[in-house]
Enzyme design. Sequence first.
Site, mmCIF file in Angstrom:
data_model
loop_
_atom_site.group_PDB
_atom_site.id
_atom_site.type_symbol
_atom_site.label_atom_id
_atom_site.label_comp_id
_atom_site.label_asym_id
_atom_site.label_seq_id
_atom_site.Cartn_x
_atom_site.Cartn_y
_atom_site.Cartn_z
ATOM 1 N N GLY A 256 -0.576 3.362 -3.963
ATOM 2 C CA GLY A 256 -0.449 2.871 -5.118
ATOM 3 C C GLY A 256 0.053 3.500 -6.395
ATOM 4 N N GLY A 293 2.446 6.435 -0.484
ATOM 5 C CA GLY A 293 3.797 6.155 0.119
ATOM 6 C C GLY A 293 5.005 6.709 -1.014
ATOM 7 N NE ARG A 294 5.908 2.702 -5.787
ATOM 8 C CZ ARG A 294 6.662 1.378 -5.689
ATOM 9 N NH1 ARG A 294 7.795 1.267 -5.711
ATOM 10 N NH2 ARG A 294 5.917 0.128 -5.091
ATOM 11 N NE ARG A 330 10.923 -0.578 -4.913
ATOM 12 C CZ ARG A 330 10.787 -0.697 -6.196
ATOM 13 N NH1 ARG A 330 12.013 -0.083 -7.001
ATOM 14 N NH2 ARG A 330 9.538 -0.764 -6.837
ATOM 15 C CE1 TYR A 334 8.454 -6.446 -4.324
ATOM 16 C CE2 TYR A 334 9.816 -4.703 -4.190
ATOM 17 C CZ TYR A 334 9.060 -5.369 -3.348
ATOM 18 O OH TYR A 334 8.727 -5.444 -2.066
ATOM 19 C CB CYS A 360 27.341 -15.347 -0.670
ATOM 20 S SG CYS A 360 29.335 -14.793 -0.251
ATOM 21 C CD GLU A 361 20.743 -14.978 -1.804
ATOM 22 O OE1 GLU A 361 21.220 -15.626 -0.814
ATOM 23 O OE2 GLU A 361 19.570 -15.730 -2.251
HETATM 24 N N1 LLP Z 1 -1.669 1.602 1.873
HETATM 25 C C1 LLP Z 1 -1.610 0.193 2.096
HETATM 26 C C2 LLP Z 1 -2.653 -0.656 2.786
HETATM 27 C C3 LLP Z 1 -0.492 -0.490 1.547
HETATM 28 O O1 LLP Z 1 -0.147 -1.775 1.925
HETATM 29 C C4 LLP Z 1 0.616 0.288 0.879
HETATM 30 C C5 LLP Z 1 1.717 -0.317 0.261
HETATM 31 C C6 LLP Z 1 0.191 1.600 0.751
HETATM 32 C C7 LLP Z 1 -0.826 2.247 0.973
HETATM 33 C C8 LLP Z 1 1.422 2.486 -0.169
HETATM 34 O O2 LLP Z 1 1.591 1.929 -1.453
HETATM 35 P P1 LLP Z 1 2.321 3.007 -2.392
HETATM 36 O O3 LLP Z 1 1.659 4.414 -2.515
HETATM 37 O O4 LLP Z 1 3.760 3.179 -1.931
HETATM 38 O O5 LLP Z 1 2.503 2.310 -3.620
HETATM 39 N N2 LLP Z 1 8.055 -2.842 -1.185
HETATM 40 C C9 LLP Z 1 7.352 -2.800 -2.595
HETATM 41 C C10 LLP Z 1 5.830 -1.909 -2.253
HETATM 42 C C11 LLP Z 1 5.277 -2.686 -1.200
HETATM 43 C C12 LLP Z 1 4.133 -1.755 -0.893
HETATM 44 C C13 LLP Z 1 3.165 -2.233 0.096
HETATM 45 N N3 LLP Z 1 2.030 -1.529 0.592
HETATM 46 C C14 LLP Z 1 8.254 -1.907 -3.560
HETATM 47 O O6 LLP Z 1 9.274 -1.741 -3.372
HETATM 48 O O7 LLP Z 1 7.933 -1.808 -4.753
#
Ligand code: LLP
Length: 416
Positions: A256, A293-294, A330, A334, A360-361
């Site tokens: 997150g 992740g991000r 994205r 969002y 086309c959106e």
């Molecule tokens: N753990 C779980 C259980 C998750 O569902 C997620 C992300 C993460 C870890 C990693 O979160 P991060 O560190 O990346 O924030 N597509 C969206 C983000 C969706 C995140 C889904 N779950 C975007 O592009 O902002």
Amino acid sequence: MSFDYLQAKVKQCGEGINVAFYFADSQWFLKSGASERPLIDLARQQSQPFYLYDLDEAARRARAFVSSGLQVHYAMKANSFPRLLQLFAREGLGVDVVSLGELKKALENGFSPSKIIYSGLGKGHEELEFALGKRIHQINVESFEELQLIEELSRAMNLKAEVALRLNIHLAAPTHKNIQTATEESKFGIDIRQLPEVLTWLKTAKNCHLVGLATHVGSQITDISVFRTVSQRMGEIYREVRGQGFALRTLDLGGGLGLDYHSSGERDLEILPDYFAAIGGHNTEARVVIEPGRFLVARAGVLIAKVVHVKRGINRQFVILNVGMNALMRPALYQAYHRIEPLVHRSGAKEVYTICGPLCEGTDIFAEQREVSPLKSGDWIGIFDTGAYGAVMANNYNEMPRPPELALFDGRLEAQ
Ligand code: LLP
């Protein structure tokens, strides 16, 4: 671990390097290892839009996370480029997967079963049987129903399953509502109010052993106090559950951590000591797991595309690219901001453009009324900070191709 110690460690990991993609003398460069290449040179070798990754940037971030001493499981949903997975596995990270496809891909790219956490709502018979058979490290259970299925399957397979419960702790994280995951109405995790019932059941379960608790409250969170709250609340629940006789050992606090997408990322790592202290500092009796992740990969990727037309409207000038929301969802999903720049800046005053894809959106727009250095048909542009949730979410809408993913290896662009 002291804050000063963490600060010194993180600084070491970032020493001497700024950012992968940087701007100098009117154009954008990729600095990868010892070499520096103008992005336009790399773009001209391609005819179609493509994602370009810098794996050194991702490695540097991975090392900064590993230096925290927390258990780091990369959330591979953010980017599952095989060489990136192999790199993270070599750097000693674990992985967090959310589907059978991700689980298999993690296994194929260097993660041993003991390094895999399996989250996700839709783990059914096939998925669980495979995961149990592989003896993966941890299954994060998202419902009572899933837990009961695990008990049934592990009995049939004659094995003991070690599980963690993913809890919904009712915390509306300050982020876009589409990426909050722990509001009262959220589909994720076991509602905290159902925990007593689940624990009572677990006391008599023969094959499921509860070894941990987990949560993930949302994504793109930049307010560190949220992680402090998550850590404190989960710590309290952890101690309560242990008090009931469950031999817990792990506390998985999810991912997150967000980024300032308006910035170039040069100062990203400065937030880490604070983040590590907030998320890890309260629960010394548990093995604290995080699932970033991000933060690890967003800055390591740029989507490179070409201008098809600069279309003069009455009130607006539209820049139409040869890539659309099919390649990068994205902004449409969002209202996300991404820096967009021509790879080579033309002289002259900046202009205001609405930068669009060709689909086309109506929502196929990357930026509304953005001030950018002047553009012409045939120019190449970069959509920056798209290493996370870019290529992995791409699709073929309007029969558009998914852009290839490339990285520089020994000076050459390669896909694998
Ligand atoms: N753990 C779980 C259980 C998750 O569902 C997620 C992300 C993460 C870890 C990693 O979160 P991060 O560190 O990346 O924030 N597509 C969206 C983000 C969706 C995140 C889904 N779950 C975007 O592009 O902002």
